[in-house]
Design an enzyme around this catalytic site. Structure first.
Site, PDB file in Angstrom:
ATOM      1  N   ARG A 165      18.676  73.403  -0.806  1.00  8.42           N
ATOM      2  CA  ARG A 165      18.808  73.051  -2.373  1.00  8.42           C
ATOM      3  C   ARG A 165      17.347  72.360  -2.487  1.00  8.42           C
ATOM      4  NH1 ARG A 165      23.633  69.073  -2.123  1.00  8.42           N
ATOM      5  NH2 ARG A 165      23.140  68.792  -4.361  1.00  8.42           N
ATOM      6  N   ILE A 178      27.975  70.690   6.264  1.00  8.48           N
ATOM      7  CA  ILE A 178      27.350  71.352   4.928  1.00  8.48           C
ATOM      8  C   ILE A 178      27.888  70.447   3.959  1.00  8.48           C
ATOM      9  CG2 ILE A 178      27.151  73.671   5.770  1.00  8.48           C
ATOM     10  CD1 ILE A 178      29.870  74.420   4.611  1.00  8.48           C
ATOM     11  N   ASP A 179      27.286  70.604   2.888  1.00  6.41           N
ATOM     12  CA  ASP A 179      27.564  69.623   1.646  1.00  6.41           C
ATOM     13  C   ASP A 179      29.058  69.732   1.119  1.00  6.41           C
ATOM     14  OD1 ASP A 179      24.853  68.735   2.012  1.00  6.41           O
ATOM     15  OD2 ASP A 179      24.331  69.940   0.413  1.00  6.41           O
ATOM     16  N   LYS A 180      29.487  68.768   0.494  1.00  6.96           N
ATOM     17  CA  LYS A 180      30.665  68.772  -0.189  1.00  6.96           C
ATOM     18  C   LYS A 180      30.961  70.109  -0.987  1.00  6.96           C
ATOM     19  CE  LYS A 180      33.726  66.366  -3.409  1.00  6.96           C
ATOM     20  NZ  LYS A 180      33.790  65.201  -4.471  1.00  6.96           N
TER      21      LYS A 180
END
Length: 303
Positions: free
Chosen positions: A238, A137-139
């Site tokens: 997103r 998963i993204d930062k």
């Protein structure tokens, strides 16, 4: 040396082999794949190929992975929330702001550094940079991640990801008021043709991407939603929410240029993850609470 065989599906027809394998092998590094091809460890239908080879439906790809080197990434005593752990898998609740794995120029402070300290073993399929990492998963996205503690578990969980059988549910606060109670966004995602670090909805060099969403709560200017991933493309939720003109609040890449709240990233939380245990074959599901900064924003706009 580990040996892997892959048959190309219809949906992956006409894609470069280095890009294709980078996604098939748990989003493995494209440069790593290119090195394997250069070292003649990747063959298609028994023949040597180049990284720009375009795969075709039915192609039989074989990969010979070299023996993994000993891990060179340093363990770090970084506190992490281990929700579950056994001899095969672990589930961790990643905080916002933590990078999942090291990358050139950023070899410290990542989730992998913490995992090397807290867990007694990790799978080696993704090499020395991403031990144990099956998906990411993204930062600036918080929430639950599966971790593979051995290669058997890693292969099994990767197959479940490929077959879209893992239950991944997120909560997000988006801009605007969504009128529908639920919906499905079926729009292919690929690399942006100019801004290469961004993803976009496109028919060119893209992959199928499907996100299901439902409304949890409506506010004056925002909507709290649950999003369920059917596919798992980079930045999928997103990109998809921005595509339907309801970008995620706080998203610095796909969101509004002018943000109302002083946030460090998007209000997107990987709340639920469910999968079949690689060894016991029992279904397991885990849920985590929204982080405090997310709840604080919800309370503010409720008032």
């Amino acid at each position: 040396m580990e040996f892997v065989e892959i048959i190309v599906d219809e949906e992956d027809d006409k894609e470069r082999i280095d890009s294709y394998l980078a996604q098939e092998l748990s989003e493995g590094s494209r440069s790593f794949i290119q090195k394997l091809i250069k070292d003649e460890l990747v063959k298609v239908n028994g023949k040597k190929i180049k990284p720009k080879y375009i795969v075709k439906e039915g192609d039989h790809i074989t990969i010979n992975f070299p023996e993994p080197k000993s891990l060179e990434i340093s363990p770090e005593n970084i506190p992490i929330d281990i929700v579950y752990e056994d001899e095969d898998v672990a589930v961790v609740n990643k905080p916002q702001g933590m990078v999942v794995h090291p990358a050139p120029g950023n070899y410290n402070g990542t989730l992998v550094n913490a995992l090397l300290y807290h867990l007694n073993s990790l799978s080696t399929i993704n090499g020395i940079i991403r031990p144990g990492i099956v998906h990411r998963i993204d930062k600036d996205t918080s929430g639950l991640l599966m971790i593979a503690k051995n290669d058997l578990a890693h292969s099994d969980l990767s197959l479940q990801l490929k077959e879209h059988t893992i239950n991944r549910r997120y909560q997000a606060l988006v801009e605007g008021v969504i009128k529908e109670e639920k919906g499905t966004i079926n729009a292919p995602i690929g690399r942006h043709n100019i801004e290469r670090k961004k993803m976009t909805v496109t028919d060119k060099n893209s992959k199928e991407a499907i996100t299901h969403f439902s409304v949890i709560e409506r506010f004056e200017k925002n909507t709290l939603i649950e999003a369920k991933l059917e596919t798992g493309r980079t930045h999928q939720i997103r990109v998809h929410m921005s595509f339907i003109n309801h970008p995620i609040v706080g998203d610095p890449v796909y969101g509004y240029k002018s943000q109302r709240f002083n946030l460090n990233g998007q209000l997107l939380h990987a709340k639920t993850i469910g999968f079949v245990h690689p060894r016991t074959k029992e279904y397991m599901e885990f849920t985590s609470e929204l982080p405090k900064y997310f709840i604080d924003i919800l309370n503010r706009i409720r008032k």
